[in-house]
Design a protein around this motif. Structure first.
Motif, PDB file in Angstrom:
ATOM      1  N   LEU A 109      -2.108  10.086   7.027  1.00  0.00           N
ATOM      2  CA  LEU A 109      -3.423  10.339   6.446  1.00  0.00           C
ATOM      3  C   LEU A 109      -4.224   9.040   6.449  1.00  0.00           C
ATOM      4  O   LEU A 109      -3.964   8.141   5.640  1.00  0.00           O
ATOM      5  N   GLY A 110      -5.164   8.915   7.334  1.00  0.00           N
ATOM      6  CA  GLY A 110      -5.986   7.726   7.395  1.00  0.00           C
ATOM      7  C   GLY A 110      -5.193   6.483   7.756  1.00  0.00           C
ATOM      8  O   GLY A 110      -4.143   6.549   8.395  1.00  0.00           O
ATOM      9  N   ASP A 111      -5.678   5.330   7.333  1.00  0.00           N
ATOM     10  CA  ASP A 111      -5.004   4.067   7.596  1.00  0.00           C
ATOM     11  C   ASP A 111      -3.779   3.892   6.709  1.00  0.00           C
ATOM     12  O   ASP A 111      -2.803   3.245   7.094  1.00  0.00           O
ATOM     13  N   GLU A 112      -3.824   4.450   5.528  1.00  0.00           N
ATOM     14  CA  GLU A 112      -2.713   4.449   4.575  1.00  0.00           C
ATOM     15  C   GLU A 112      -3.072   5.429   3.476  1.00  0.00           C
ATOM     16  O   GLU A 112      -4.244   5.693   3.223  1.00  0.00           O
ATOM     17  N   ALA A 113      -2.036   5.976   2.841  1.00  0.00           N
ATOM     18  CA  ALA A 113      -2.310   6.968   1.804  1.00  0.00           C
ATOM     19  C   ALA A 113      -1.169   7.039   0.798  1.00  0.00           C
ATOM     20  O   ALA A 113      -0.051   6.596   1.064  1.00  0.00           O
ATOM     21  N   CYS A 114      -1.467   7.591  -0.336  1.00  0.00           N
ATOM     22  CA  CYS A 114      -0.490   7.750  -1.406  1.00  0.00           C
ATOM     23  C   CYS A 114      -0.705   9.102  -2.084  1.00  0.00           C
ATOM     24  O   CYS A 114      -1.848   9.530  -2.279  1.00  0.00           O
TER      25      CYS A 114
ATOM     26  N   ALA B 144       0.970  -0.906   0.000  1.00  0.00           N
ATOM     27  CA  ALA B 144       0.000   0.000   0.000  1.00  0.00           C
ATOM     28  C   ALA B 144       0.975   0.911   0.000  1.00  0.00           C
ATOM     29  O   ALA B 144       1.577   1.243  -0.770  1.00  0.00           O
ATOM     30  N   ALA B 145       1.599   0.923   0.623  1.00  0.00           N
ATOM     31  CA  ALA B 145       2.482   2.080   0.509  1.00  0.00           C
ATOM     32  C   ALA B 145       1.750   3.063  -0.296  1.00  0.00           C
ATOM     33  O   ALA B 145       0.779   2.865  -0.809  1.00  0.00           O
ATOM     34  N   CYS B 146       2.264   3.772  -0.763  1.00  0.00           N
ATOM     35  CA  CYS B 146       1.999   5.048  -1.360  1.00  0.00           C
ATOM     36  C   CYS B 146       2.072   5.817  -0.366  1.00  0.00           C
ATOM     37  O   CYS B 146       3.246   5.913  -0.192  1.00  0.00           O
TER      38      CYS B 146
END
Length: 236
Positions: free
Chosen positions: A176-181, A21-23
């Protein structure tokens, strides 16, 4: 200033009601007969409707003076859900990264959504916001797929308006949130680039587009995403 054409921005929007997920879970029924009829669990149970998502979008007061709402790119799925859809095109249309509903480049649509688009009356700068809700772990998969597309297939593409090469850069964005990109689009022929941010909050996926300012729209995109993420957390 590079601004996607109205046709490009609205094309993806118009199709939505019909349908990084990264981003779901699979449903089963007992083979044994029971005294009462069995009922399948509602796959949308607990998921927000478009009307509820709309309340989490940033209001008009969030945007600085000069920005007004674009009614052609402002809509939601209301109080009902739509069937999720998945398409796996051999090659994604990279130009979709330049318009609203750009998150659809992954080829997956959710069961509800809400979006709003604001355009500057003076400069034609654009700020778009959208929230899509997916079943199960689909939101995380879409986020992963979008980052992969931005760093491989669509690392560069040709701007259909200027016929010049657009460079795409993606990076994970913590906080940002649980994960973000965050994805940045730049082109030597543009006065300013475009920043896209996608952030996941559970089963919801926030996607923002900004060309506002002189930093490729980055500051506004991050601020808007944080605003929406915070709103979603308060309502979850």
């Amino acid at each position: 200033m590079h601004i996607p054409s109205r046709a490009a921005r609205v094309l993806a929007v118009a199709a939505l009601p019909l349908a990084l997920a990264a981003c779901g879970s699979t449903e089963s029924s007992s083979a044994k007969a029971t005294a009462s009829p069995s009922h399948s669990a509602d796959p949308n149970a607990g998921l927000p409707t478009g009307a509820q998502l709309k309340k989490a979008l940033a209001p008009a007061s969030f945007f600085r003076a000069g920005f007004t709402s674009d009614p052609d790119a402002t809509r939601d799925t209301g109080d009902t859900y739509v069937p999720p859809a998945t398409k796996s095109p051999a090659k994604p249309d990279c130009t979709r990264l330049g318009g609203t509903s750009w998150i659809d480049i992954a080829g997956v649509t959710g069961v509800s959504f809400a979006q709003g688009d604001y355009v500057s009356e003076n400069t034609s700068e654009e700020i778009a916001q959208q929230i899509d809700t997916f079943r199960g772990t689909t939101a995380a998969s879409v986020l992963k797929d979008v980052k992969t597309i931005a760093t491989t297939t669509c690392a560069t593409f040709t701007d259909p308006q200027t016929h010049t090469k657009v460079k795409v850069a993606a990076r994970a964005t913590p906080g940002l949130g649980d994960e973000a990109c965050t994805i940045t689009l730049t082109d030597p022929s543009w006065e300013n680039g475009t920043t896209l941010v996608a952030a996941r909050v559970g089963t919801d996926l926030v996607s923002v587009l900004s060309t506002d300012g002189h930093d490729n729209g980055a500051a506004t995109a991050k601020k808007l995403t944080q605003r929406i993420v915070t709103s979603l957390k308060k309502t979850s």
